[in-house]
Design a protein around this motif. Structure first.
Motif, PDB file in Angstrom:
ATOM      1  N   THR A 104      25.010 -16.509  -1.655  1.00 54.87           N
ATOM      2  CA  THR A 104      23.891 -16.660  -0.727  1.00 54.87           C
ATOM      3  C   THR A 104      23.177 -17.990  -0.951  1.00 54.87           C
ATOM      4  O   THR A 104      22.840 -18.703   0.015  1.00 54.87           O
ATOM      5  N   MET A 105      22.925 -18.343  -2.199  1.00 53.38           N
ATOM      6  CA  MET A 105      22.304 -19.633  -2.508  1.00 53.38           C
ATOM      7  C   MET A 105      23.216 -20.778  -2.091  1.00 53.38           C
ATOM      8  O   MET A 105      22.753 -21.798  -1.553  1.00 53.38           O
ATOM      9  N   HIS A 106      24.500 -20.613  -2.331  1.00 54.26           N
ATOM     10  CA  HIS A 106      25.464 -21.637  -1.923  1.00 54.26           C
ATOM     11  C   HIS A 106      25.421 -21.828  -0.408  1.00 54.26           C
ATOM     12  O   HIS A 106      25.427 -22.965   0.089  1.00 54.26           O
TER      13      HIS A 106
ATOM     14  N   ILE B 161      31.141 -12.855   3.177  1.00 56.63           N
ATOM     15  CA  ILE B 161      31.736 -14.105   2.696  1.00 56.63           C
ATOM     16  C   ILE B 161      32.690 -14.680   3.751  1.00 56.63           C
ATOM     17  O   ILE B 161      32.738 -15.899   3.968  1.00 56.63           O
ATOM     18  N   TYR B 162      33.417 -13.810   4.425  1.00 58.08           N
ATOM     19  CA  TYR B 162      34.381 -14.280   5.423  1.00 58.08           C
ATOM     20  C   TYR B 162      33.683 -15.040   6.545  1.00 58.08           C
ATOM     21  O   TYR B 162      34.133 -16.126   6.949  1.00 58.08           O
ATOM     22  N   TYR B 163      32.587 -14.511   7.063  1.00 61.34           N
ATOM     23  CA  TYR B 163      31.908 -15.170   8.176  1.00 61.34           C
ATOM     24  C   TYR B 163      30.946 -16.257   7.710  1.00 61.34           C
ATOM     25  O   TYR B 163      30.725 -17.235   8.431  1.00 61.34           O
ATOM     26  N   ALA B 164      30.332 -16.090   6.545  1.00 66.65           N
ATOM     27  CA  ALA B 164      29.409 -17.110   6.055  1.00 66.65           C
ATOM     28  C   ALA B 164      30.138 -18.418   5.769  1.00 66.65           C
ATOM     29  O   ALA B 164      29.643 -19.505   6.083  1.00 66.65           O
TER      30      ALA B 164
ATOM     31  N   THR C  51      36.379 -22.152  -0.511  1.00 66.52           N
ATOM     32  CA  THR C  51      35.198 -21.438  -1.008  1.00 66.52           C
ATOM     33  C   THR C  51      35.308 -19.942  -0.732  1.00 66.52           C
ATOM     34  O   THR C  51      34.963 -19.104  -1.578  1.00 66.52           O
ATOM     35  N   LYS C  52      35.779 -19.620   0.453  1.00 65.95           N
ATOM     36  CA  LYS C  52      35.927 -18.216   0.840  1.00 65.95           C
ATOM     37  C   LYS C  52      36.905 -17.497  -0.089  1.00 65.95           C
ATOM     38  O   LYS C  52      36.602 -16.388  -0.584  1.00 65.95           O
TER      39      LYS C  52
END
Length: 373
Positions: free
Chosen positions: A270-272, A212-215, A222-223
């Motif tokens: 992941t979908m987001h 989540i941090y890098y995505a 959002t993170k």
């Protein structure tokens, strides 16, 4: 007149002598010829006998190998039989899987004996070693990351990656301790069983952190939202794990479903991510394929654990090797390694982002445009 007979006798004697002298070489040669095949035959018979003896010795030595192996296996079997007990002889607090009919450790009210059992053959041997080796592996990686110079591995990356490493170490270490000390006493089994389930929740939480941090590196709100929800769900799983009935064999399917549901929460970010940056980007730079593989490994292992396959199909044949819990352990370690590889790929994208303000997506970009990007 009297001399004539004597001359005839001399003549006949001379003829006999000549005949004997003439026949002697032939007899001698024939004797040599007769005796030579006999000598060769004796040598031939002797060589055949030696060859037959050597063949017999070789055959005996070949057949000795499996015989010795069987004898050694019997000796090992005697030690194992003397050391372990059948499922029917276990106390109630050690009863977990009725399809494992033999090879169980008896109660051992000594921590030293429990740790010594790591090097003995029983139903928990593979469970112990799979996660023990996994623990040592992630400890080595953690030490490697921490000791890297700051100009090669930034402190920010060290913190994010070490959060995942710490979760993996806690999960695998708690599992190792539980499978090692569960036969000590009901109190030890109760405490380390709770820690084992808590470790699974910690691993799931820590797995979400780097992804989540890098995505969503430039999406601060959002993170934070996803990390907060992940922490709340993980805390809920830990609280449920503290419930006494949750550790009972009857709740095995519900335990698996709870952790599967928690892990499937990762499908939402992941979908987001795919809708925000495009699914082509998600499955290349975003390393979503490795996240999907990790989920498949976790779900498959947990499903086999819940269904107790393959030992359910052939009770007694998987007591020591290839039981469902062992397969689950192998899949957990494999999934953690796959996740580590995936976040390594994802973290490289952070270096190419640069200034987050320059890479903010325009509000006018539609979901369909990002979908096919």
């Amino acid at each position: 007149m009297e001399n004539e007979p004597s001359s005839d006798n001399r003549d006949s004697n001379e003829q006999d002598i000549r005949r004997r002298l003439h026949e002697r070489p032939r007899n001698a040669s024939s004797g040599d010829i007769d005796t030579q095949p006999t000598f060769l035959r004796s040598r031939s018979d002797s060589s055949k006998t030696n060859l037959r003896d050597k063949t017999d010795e070789l055959a005996d030595s070949v057949f000795e190998v499996p015989t010795k192996c069987v004898e050694q296996a019997k000796e090992v079997g005697k030690r194992v039989v003397e050391y372990v007990v059948d499922h029917a002889l276990l106390p109630h607090w050690l009863v977990d899987n009725e399809f494992l009919l033999s090879g169980h450790r008896p109660p051992m009210p000594s921590v030293k004996q429990c740790f010594a059992s790591i090097f003995r053959l029983h139903t928990e041997t593979v469970n112990i070693w799979t996660h023990l080796l996994g623990t040592l592996f992630f400890i080595c990686i953690t030490v490697y990351y921490i000791t890297q110079p700051a100009n090669e591995v930034h402190i920010e990356r060290k913190i994010v990656f070490c959060a995942f490493f710490l979760g993996a170490i806690i999960c695998l270490l708690f599992s190792t301790l539980y499978h090692t000390l569960s036969c000590h006493s009901p109190q030890f089994a109760y405490i380390f069983n709770k820690l084992d389930y808590c470790g699974i929740s910690v691993l799931i939480i820590s797995s979400f952190i780097p992804w989540i941090y890098y995505a969503f590196y430039c999406e601060f709100g959002t993170k934070i939202a996803y990390l907060s929800v992940t922490t709340i769900l993980g805390t809920g799983c830990i609280i449920v794990s503290m419930w006494d009935k949750f550790a009972s064999p009857a709740y095995r399917p519900y335990r698996a479903l709870l952790f599967i549901a928690f892990g499937l929460f990762g499908f939402i970010p992941t979908m987001h991510y795919g809708l925000l940056f495009g699914f082509r980007h998600a499955f290349t730079t975003g390393a979503a394929q490795w996240l999907a593989l990790m989920a498949v490994l976790y779900i498959t292992g947990a499903s086999l654990y819940a269904a107790r396959i393959p030992e359910r199909l052939a009770p007694g044949y998987f007591d020591i090797w290839f039981q469902s819990h062992q397969i689950f352990h192998v899949f957990v370690v494999a999934a953690a390694c796959v996740h580590y590889y995936g976040i390594c790929i994802l973290s490289r994208h952070q270096d190419s982002i640069g200034d987050c303000h320059a890479s903010v997506i325009s509000p006018s970009s539609s979901v369909l445009t990002s979908f096919f990007r």
